[in-house]
Design an enzyme around this catalytic site. Structure first.
Site, PDB file in Angstrom:
ATOM      1  N   VAL A  51      25.887 -35.402 -30.613  1.00  0.00           N
ATOM      2  CA  VAL A  51      27.283 -35.832 -30.568  1.00  0.00           C
ATOM      3  C   VAL A  51      28.061 -35.014 -29.549  1.00  0.00           C
ATOM      4  O   VAL A  51      28.861 -35.555 -28.762  1.00  0.00           O
ATOM      5  CB  VAL A  51      27.925 -35.728 -31.964  1.00  0.00           C
ATOM      6  CG1 VAL A  51      29.420 -36.071 -31.895  1.00  0.00           C
ATOM      7  CG2 VAL A  51      27.220 -36.659 -32.947  1.00  0.00           C
ATOM      8  N   CYS A  52      27.825 -33.712 -29.522  1.00  0.00           N
ATOM      9  CA  CYS A  52      28.542 -32.830 -28.598  1.00  0.00           C
ATOM     10  C   CYS A  52      28.216 -33.145 -27.137  1.00  0.00           C
ATOM     11  O   CYS A  52      29.067 -32.997 -26.259  1.00  0.00           O
ATOM     12  CB  CYS A  52      28.222 -31.375 -28.904  1.00  0.00           C
ATOM     13  SG  CYS A  52      28.722 -30.853 -30.553  1.00  0.00           S
ATOM     14  N   THR A  53      27.001 -33.572 -26.883  1.00  0.00           N
ATOM     15  CA  THR A  53      26.625 -33.957 -25.520  1.00  0.00           C
ATOM     16  C   THR A  53      27.487 -35.119 -25.045  1.00  0.00           C
ATOM     17  O   THR A  53      27.986 -35.128 -23.917  1.00  0.00           O
ATOM     18  CB  THR A  53      25.133 -34.330 -25.456  1.00  0.00           C
ATOM     19  OG1 THR A  53      24.359 -33.183 -25.842  1.00  0.00           O
ATOM     20  CG2 THR A  53      24.721 -34.767 -24.059  1.00  0.00           C
TER      21      THR A  53
ATOM     22  N   LEU B 176      31.225 -33.749 -24.449  1.00  0.00           N
ATOM     23  CA  LEU B 176      31.449 -32.996 -23.217  1.00  0.00           C
ATOM     24  C   LEU B 176      31.375 -33.900 -21.993  1.00  0.00           C
ATOM     25  O   LEU B 176      32.104 -33.691 -21.013  1.00  0.00           O
ATOM     26  CB  LEU B 176      30.451 -31.851 -23.111  1.00  0.00           C
ATOM     27  CG  LEU B 176      30.769 -30.647 -24.007  1.00  0.00           C
ATOM     28  CD1 LEU B 176      29.613 -29.663 -24.001  1.00  0.00           C
ATOM     29  CD2 LEU B 176      32.043 -29.958 -23.549  1.00  0.00           C
TER      30      LEU B 176
END
Length: 220
Positions: A49-51, A54
Site C-alpha cells: 500500500v505504501c508503495t 509514495l
C-alpha cells in the site's frame, strides 16, 4: 502569555528532531523553514500500500508545490533500504521521488509523533514494538500542527483529500471563513462565526446568504 505547547495535537508546535534522510541529515524545525510541510509515515519499506502512496505523492508533487507545500516521508528502515525501495516506487508509478524520506529504524520519530499502531498488538516487529501507523501531519509555516490523519494498514491514503484540506486551511488563514462539508475549491464558503453578518457584508465582495444567524454562506 503562556508558551505554546509542543506535541502532535492540533494547535501545538510540532516536535523537533534530528534524523537521517535520503537527502541528508535534517533538523525538522530547520527543514520547515517557514514553509507549509506534510510529514507522512510508513511502517516499513517494500510494503504494497505504501508503495502506491509514495508513487501518488510523487505524481502530485507539482500540485503540492503550487500550494507552497513541501513533503517529507518517514519509514522505519535504514537509508540503504529506502534507496532500493525508491527505485521500485519510481518504476511502479513512472515517477521520480524528489522529496526526502526519513530513516527511522529505531522508531524514535514514530514514538515522538505518537505513530505506533496499538490497535493490533499481535502485529509486532522482531523487537516486540508495534508497527508504525500511516499518519499524515500538515504543519504550517509557524511549525503548528494544523491537521492529522491516521490510516490503518489496510487503507491507502486519499491524496486528493489531503490537497483539499490544504486548500481549506490556506483559504481560512487568508479570509475569515471556514469550509462546509464536501467543500471543493471554488464553491461557497461559510462566514466565520466570529464575524457579524453586517460586518460580513462589508468584508466580502459577494452576497452573504444568511441561513441562520450562525450559518452564513458567501462566494470568494
Amino acid at each position: 502569555m503562556a508558551a505554546q505547547k509542543t506535541g502532535t495535537r492540533l494547535g501545538y508546535i510540532a516536535p523537533d528532531f534530528e534524523a537521517q534522510t535520503t537527502q541528508g541529515k535534517i533538523r525538522f524545525h530547520e527543514f520547515i523553514d517557514g514553509k507549509w510541510t506534510i510529514l507522512f509515515s510508513h511502517p516499513a519499506d517494500f510494503t504494497p500500500v505504501c508503495t502506491t502512496e509514495l508513487a501518488e505523492a510523487a505524481r502530485l508533487a507539482p500540485e503540492f508545490q503550487k500550494r507552497g507545500v513541501q513533503m517529507i516521508g518517514l519509514s522505519c528502515n535504514e537509508l540503504g533500504s529506502h534507496s532500493k525501495w525508491i527505485e521500485d516506487i519510481n518504476k511502479f508509478g513512472s515517477v521520480d521521488v524528489q522529496f526526502p524520506i526519513i530513516a527511522d529504524p529505531s522508531r524514535e520519530v514514530a514514538k515522538l509523533y505518537d505513530m505506533l499502531d496499538e490497535q493490533d498488538l499481535t502485529n509486532l516487529d522482531e523487537k516486540g514494538v508495534p508497527f508504525t501507523v500511516r499518519t499524515v501531519f500538515i504543519i504550517d509555516p509557524k511549525k503548528t500542527v494544523r491537521l492529522s490523519l491516521q490510516y490503518p494498514a489496510s487503507t491507502g491514503r486519499q491524496f486528493n483529500e489531503i490537497l483539499r484540506c490544504i486548500d481549506s486551511l490556506q483559504l481560512g488563514d487568508k479570509n475569515k471563513i471556514t469550509t462546509p462539508a464536501n467543500w471543493q475549491p471554488g464553491e461557497k464558503v461559510i462566514v466565520h462565526p466570529s464575524v457579524k453578518t453586517e460586518d460580513a457584508r462589508k468584508i466580502f465582495p459577494n452576497e452573504v446568504q444568511e441561513v441562520y444567524p450562525y450559518l452564513r454562506f458567501t462566494q470568494l
